[in-house]
Motif scaffolding. Sequence first.
Motif, mmCIF file in Angstrom:
data_model
loop_
_atom_site.group_PDB
_atom_site.id
_atom_site.type_symbol
_atom_site.label_atom_id
_atom_site.label_comp_id
_atom_site.label_asym_id
_atom_site.label_seq_id
_atom_site.Cartn_x
_atom_site.Cartn_y
_atom_site.Cartn_z
ATOM 1 N N ASN A 75 39.423 36.576 46.164
ATOM 2 C CA ASN A 75 40.153 36.974 44.949
ATOM 3 C C ASN A 75 41.092 38.146 45.238
ATOM 4 O O ASN A 75 42.214 38.207 44.724
ATOM 5 N N GLN A 76 40.641 39.059 46.071
ATOM 6 C CA GLN A 76 41.474 40.202 46.460
ATOM 7 C C GLN A 76 42.686 39.724 47.259
ATOM 8 O O GLN A 76 43.813 40.159 47.026
ATOM 9 N N HIS A 77 42.448 38.819 48.202
ATOM 10 C CA HIS A 77 43.563 38.273 48.995
ATOM 11 C C HIS A 77 44.526 37.474 48.117
ATOM 12 O O HIS A 77 45.747 37.509 48.325
ATOM 13 N N LEU A 107 36.260 38.780 48.051
ATOM 14 C CA LEU A 107 37.275 39.049 49.068
ATOM 15 C C LEU A 107 38.475 38.113 48.909
ATOM 16 O O LEU A 107 39.635 38.553 48.979
ATOM 17 N N SER A 110 45.412 38.082 45.107
ATOM 18 C CA SER A 110 46.309 38.995 44.389
ATOM 19 C C SER A 110 47.509 39.354 45.246
ATOM 20 O O SER A 110 48.656 39.359 44.773
ATOM 21 N N ARG A 127 43.799 38.562 54.971
ATOM 22 C CA ARG A 127 44.787 37.936 54.088
ATOM 23 C C ARG A 127 45.747 37.076 54.880
ATOM 24 O O ARG A 127 46.162 35.999 54.426
#
Length: 240
Positions: free
Chosen positions: A132-134, A130, A136, A192
Amino acid sequence: MQDPNADTEWNDILRKKGILPSKESPGELEKEAEEEERRALQEAVVKTYEAMTLEELEDKEDEFNEEDERAIEMYRQQRLAEWKAAKLKNQFGEVLEISGKDYVQEVTKAGEGLWVILHLYRQGIPLCALINQHFSGLARKFPDVKFIKAISTTCIPNYPDRNLPTIFVYLEGDIKAQFIGPLVFGGMNLTREELEWKLSESGAIKTDLEENPKKPVEDTLLSSVRCSVPMRRGSDSEGD
């Protein structure tokens, strides 16, 4: 009252004493007027330069005289400096994956005045995925900040999984903040915006969020806790 510009002996004495300014000849006055007109014209040309792009300046180059060319060169250099500064400021925009051998180059020697945010993670941990997604999304929003990620054990041998996710925030190679373990991030409900706010508190990014997005939730929880505590009735107090 006597005219200070009149050609009299008394005014000449006052001019010699510095009480009156020197009387300028018609030629000098005319020269000053021409100089003032030239300055006004140059300022107008300068404003034209400032509104031009580099390409437009190059296209107009043949139309300028020697003085114009000096001015245009000055503005070309200024525009190039601004362009280089903007390019340097927006040089990232995506998350860089590194390993231990890259650490010194990418973190310690990242550069003067450069913030670096490192996420240590391990595959198979949902909260790491999660974040890592934020990362980006945040990397795109803050392209002047270097967002990097690394599998934890490639940077720190035997780094315990219980400490993951871990985020280190660096400025010029020095750690300015660290966030270690799942409890710090509030679990899988981390948004995020919440991560952005947390990182902004370290000084690494300049957020446009006006307040902590998690604060209303925390306030609601505290209110719920207060409301769930039973109030003692007056009769009970009297009975005591």
